[in-house]
Design a protein around this motif. Structure first.
Motif, PDB file in Angstrom:
ATOM      1  N   ASP A  93       0.830  -1.206   0.000  1.00 54.51           N
ATOM      2  CA  ASP A  93       0.000   0.000   0.000  1.00 54.51           C
ATOM      3  C   ASP A  93       0.864   1.255   0.000  1.00 54.51           C
ATOM      4  O   ASP A  93       0.588   2.213  -0.721  1.00 54.51           O
ATOM      5  CB  ASP A  93      -0.937   0.029   1.210  1.00 54.51           C
ATOM      6  CG  ASP A  93      -2.045  -1.006   1.117  1.00 54.51           C
ATOM      7  OD1 ASP A  93      -2.266  -1.556   0.016  1.00 54.51           O
ATOM      8  OD2 ASP A  93      -2.685  -1.262   2.155  1.00 54.51           O
ATOM      9  N   LYS A  94       1.932   1.230   0.795  1.00 53.96           N
ATOM     10  CA  LYS A  94       2.845   2.375   0.859  1.00 53.96           C
ATOM     11  C   LYS A  94       3.540   2.564  -0.480  1.00 53.96           C
ATOM     12  O   LYS A  94       3.647   3.682  -0.991  1.00 53.96           O
ATOM     13  CB  LYS A  94       3.870   2.167   1.976  1.00 53.96           C
ATOM     14  CG  LYS A  94       4.787   3.339   2.188  1.00 53.96           C
ATOM     15  CD  LYS A  94       5.732   3.105   3.338  1.00 53.96           C
ATOM     16  CE  LYS A  94       6.679   4.288   3.489  1.00 53.96           C
ATOM     17  NZ  LYS A  94       7.658   4.083   4.532  1.00 53.96           N
ATOM     18  N   LYS A  95       4.006   1.482  -1.073  1.00 53.07           N
ATOM     19  CA  LYS A  95       4.685   1.533  -2.370  1.00 53.07           C
ATOM     20  C   LYS A  95       3.725   2.032  -3.446  1.00 53.07           C
ATOM     21  O   LYS A  95       4.086   2.853  -4.284  1.00 53.07           O
ATOM     22  CB  LYS A  95       5.239   0.158  -2.729  1.00 53.07           C
ATOM     23  CG  LYS A  95       6.037   0.126  -3.986  1.00 53.07           C
ATOM     24  CD  LYS A  95       7.326   0.913  -3.835  1.00 53.07           C
ATOM     25  CE  LYS A  95       8.228   0.700  -5.022  1.00 53.07           C
ATOM     26  NZ  LYS A  95       9.449   1.466  -4.927  1.00 53.07           N
ATOM     27  N   LEU A  96       2.493   1.532  -3.414  1.00 53.97           N
ATOM     28  CA  LEU A  96       1.476   1.962  -4.369  1.00 53.97           C
ATOM     29  C   LEU A  96       1.250   3.476  -4.266  1.00 53.97           C
ATOM     30  O   LEU A  96       1.209   4.175  -5.276  1.00 53.97           O
ATOM     31  CB  LEU A  96       0.169   1.215  -4.136  1.00 53.97           C
ATOM     32  CG  LEU A  96      -1.029   1.673  -4.971  1.00 53.97           C
ATOM     33  CD1 LEU A  96      -0.760   1.470  -6.468  1.00 53.97           C
ATOM     34  CD2 LEU A  96      -2.274   0.923  -4.544  1.00 53.97           C
ATOM     35  N   GLU A  97       1.115   3.971  -3.072  1.00 57.39           N
ATOM     36  CA  GLU A  97       0.890   5.403  -2.862  1.00 57.39           C
ATOM     37  C   GLU A  97       2.082   6.226  -3.360  1.00 57.39           C
ATOM     38  O   GLU A  97       1.904   7.268  -3.996  1.00 57.39           O
ATOM     39  CB  GLU A  97       0.618   5.698  -1.376  1.00 57.39           C
ATOM     40  CG  GLU A  97       0.228   7.134  -1.111  1.00 57.39           C
ATOM     41  CD  GLU A  97      -1.012   7.599  -1.851  1.00 57.39           C
ATOM     42  OE1 GLU A  97      -1.050   8.792  -2.238  1.00 57.39           O
ATOM     43  OE2 GLU A  97      -1.937   6.794  -2.077  1.00 57.39           O
ATOM     44  N   GLU A  98       3.295   5.767  -3.101  1.00 54.99           N
ATOM     45  CA  GLU A  98       4.497   6.470  -3.586  1.00 54.99           C
ATOM     46  C   GLU A  98       4.523   6.507  -5.112  1.00 54.99           C
ATOM     47  O   GLU A  98       4.811   7.553  -5.712  1.00 54.99           O
ATOM     48  CB  GLU A  98       5.765   5.782  -3.071  1.00 54.99           C
ATOM     49  CG  GLU A  98       6.013   5.949  -1.595  1.00 54.99           C
ATOM     50  CD  GLU A  98       7.161   5.085  -1.089  1.00 54.99           C
ATOM     51  OE1 GLU A  98       7.820   4.398  -1.906  1.00 54.99           O
ATOM     52  OE2 GLU A  98       7.402   5.097   0.128  1.00 54.99           O
ATOM     53  N   LEU A  99       4.245   5.371  -5.746  1.00 47.21           N
ATOM     54  CA  LEU A  99       4.254   5.296  -7.206  1.00 47.21           C
ATOM     55  C   LEU A  99       3.165   6.169  -7.818  1.00 47.21           C
ATOM     56  O   LEU A  99       3.398   6.891  -8.797  1.00 47.21           O
ATOM     57  CB  LEU A  99       4.082   3.843  -7.665  1.00 47.21           C
ATOM     58  CG  LEU A  99       5.259   2.921  -7.400  1.00 47.21           C
ATOM     59  CD1 LEU A  99       4.855   1.463  -7.629  1.00 47.21           C
ATOM     60  CD2 LEU A  99       6.441   3.302  -8.271  1.00 47.21           C
ATOM     61  N   LEU A 100       1.968   6.121  -7.229  1.00 42.45           N
ATOM     62  CA  LEU A 100       0.851   6.923  -7.726  1.00 42.45           C
ATOM     63  C   LEU A 100       1.148   8.413  -7.601  1.00 42.45           C
ATOM     64  O   LEU A 100       0.922   9.185  -8.534  1.00 42.45           O
ATOM     65  CB  LEU A 100      -0.433   6.561  -6.977  1.00 42.45           C
ATOM     66  CG  LEU A 100      -1.709   7.245  -7.449  1.00 42.45           C
ATOM     67  CD1 LEU A 100      -1.970   6.970  -8.929  1.00 42.45           C
ATOM     68  CD2 LEU A 100      -2.878   6.784  -6.597  1.00 42.45           C
ATOM     69  N   THR A 101       1.700   8.817  -6.488  1.00 41.98           N
ATOM     70  CA  THR A 101       2.048  10.224  -6.273  1.00 41.98           C
ATOM     71  C   THR A 101       3.088  10.691  -7.281  1.00 41.98           C
ATOM     72  O   THR A 101       2.963  11.763  -7.879  1.00 41.98           O
ATOM     73  CB  THR A 101       2.550  10.440  -4.829  1.00 41.98           C
ATOM     74  OG1 THR A 101       1.501  10.076  -3.918  1.00 41.98           O
ATOM     75  CG2 THR A 101       2.955  11.882  -4.595  1.00 41.98           C
ATOM     76  N   ALA A 102       4.114   9.888  -7.516  1.00 41.62           N
ATOM     77  CA  ALA A 102       5.161  10.245  -8.482  1.00 41.62           C
ATOM     78  C   ALA A 102       4.584  10.346  -9.892  1.00 41.62           C
ATOM     79  O   ALA A 102       4.901  11.281 -10.641  1.00 41.62           O
ATOM     80  CB  ALA A 102       6.289   9.216  -8.429  1.00 41.62           C
ATOM     81  N   TRP A 103       3.738   9.408 -10.273  1.00 42.25           N
ATOM     82  CA  TRP A 103       3.128   9.419 -11.601  1.00 42.25           C
ATOM     83  C   TRP A 103       2.245  10.651 -11.760  1.00 42.25           C
ATOM     84  O   TRP A 103       2.295  11.344 -12.781  1.00 42.25           O
ATOM     85  CB  TRP A 103       2.338   8.138 -11.799  1.00 42.25           C
ATOM     86  CG  TRP A 103       1.738   7.941 -13.169  1.00 42.25           C
ATOM     87  CD1 TRP A 103       1.928   8.722 -14.286  1.00 42.25           C
ATOM     88  CD2 TRP A 103       0.857   6.900 -13.570  1.00 42.25           C
ATOM     89  NE1 TRP A 103       1.213   8.227 -15.340  1.00 42.25           N
ATOM     90  CE2 TRP A 103       0.548   7.111 -14.929  1.00 42.25           C
ATOM     91  CE3 TRP A 103       0.299   5.815 -12.908  1.00 42.25           C
ATOM     92  CZ2 TRP A 103      -0.307   6.263 -15.640  1.00 42.25           C
ATOM     93  CZ3 TRP A 103      -0.538   4.976 -13.611  1.00 42.25           C
ATOM     94  CH2 TRP A 103      -0.831   5.195 -14.966  1.00 42.25           C
TER      95      TRP A 103
END
Length: 125
Positions: free
Chosen positions: A8-18
């Motif tokens: 979930d944390k990784k997903l949020e980081e990736l989504l924010t960067a994108w």
């Protein structure tokens, strides 16, 4: 930490960067979109972008002014001066003939494709 929490944390980081990268490229579209119906001064453009994007796009003053100057310089936008409510004259920006052609061709090449049945199917719409 559990594996689900890490994902979930990784997903949020990736989504924010994108989203940050995506939004940087979208400011031009939103500015030109805001000027489709009428001439606007910078605060009205900013309000339009934030409201119509349902606050997914923020329009930082510095970025907005930099973009407006650039678009004016290349002939995509122009402005007329009008009296402000209580202060100095305001620049009311409008899209030029070149700017309208640019907008129309961009939309035709990059936005309209999302309305094709095949792409809509991929987007689960």
């Amino acid at each position: 930490m559990s594996n689900t929490t890490n994902q979930d944390k990784k997903l949020e980081e990736l989504l924010t960067a994108w989203e940050e990268t995506y939004k940087k490229g979208q400011l031009t579209l939103w500015i030109l979109l805001s000027l489709q119906e009428s001439k606007k001064y910078s605060d009205e453009i900013k309000t339009f972008v934030e409201e119509k994007s349902q606050n997914t796009m923020s329009c930082e003053d510095q970025s907005l002014y930099r973009a407006l100057r650039k678009f004016e310089h290349v002939g995509v936008l122009d402005f007329e001066l009008r009296k402000g409510n209580k202060g100095p004259e305001r620049k009311y920006y409008f899209i030029t003939v070149l700017g309208q052609k640019l907008f129309d061709q961009f939309v035709g090449r990059n936005i309209n494709l999302f309305y094709s049945p095949e792409i809509k199917n991929y987007l689960n719409l």
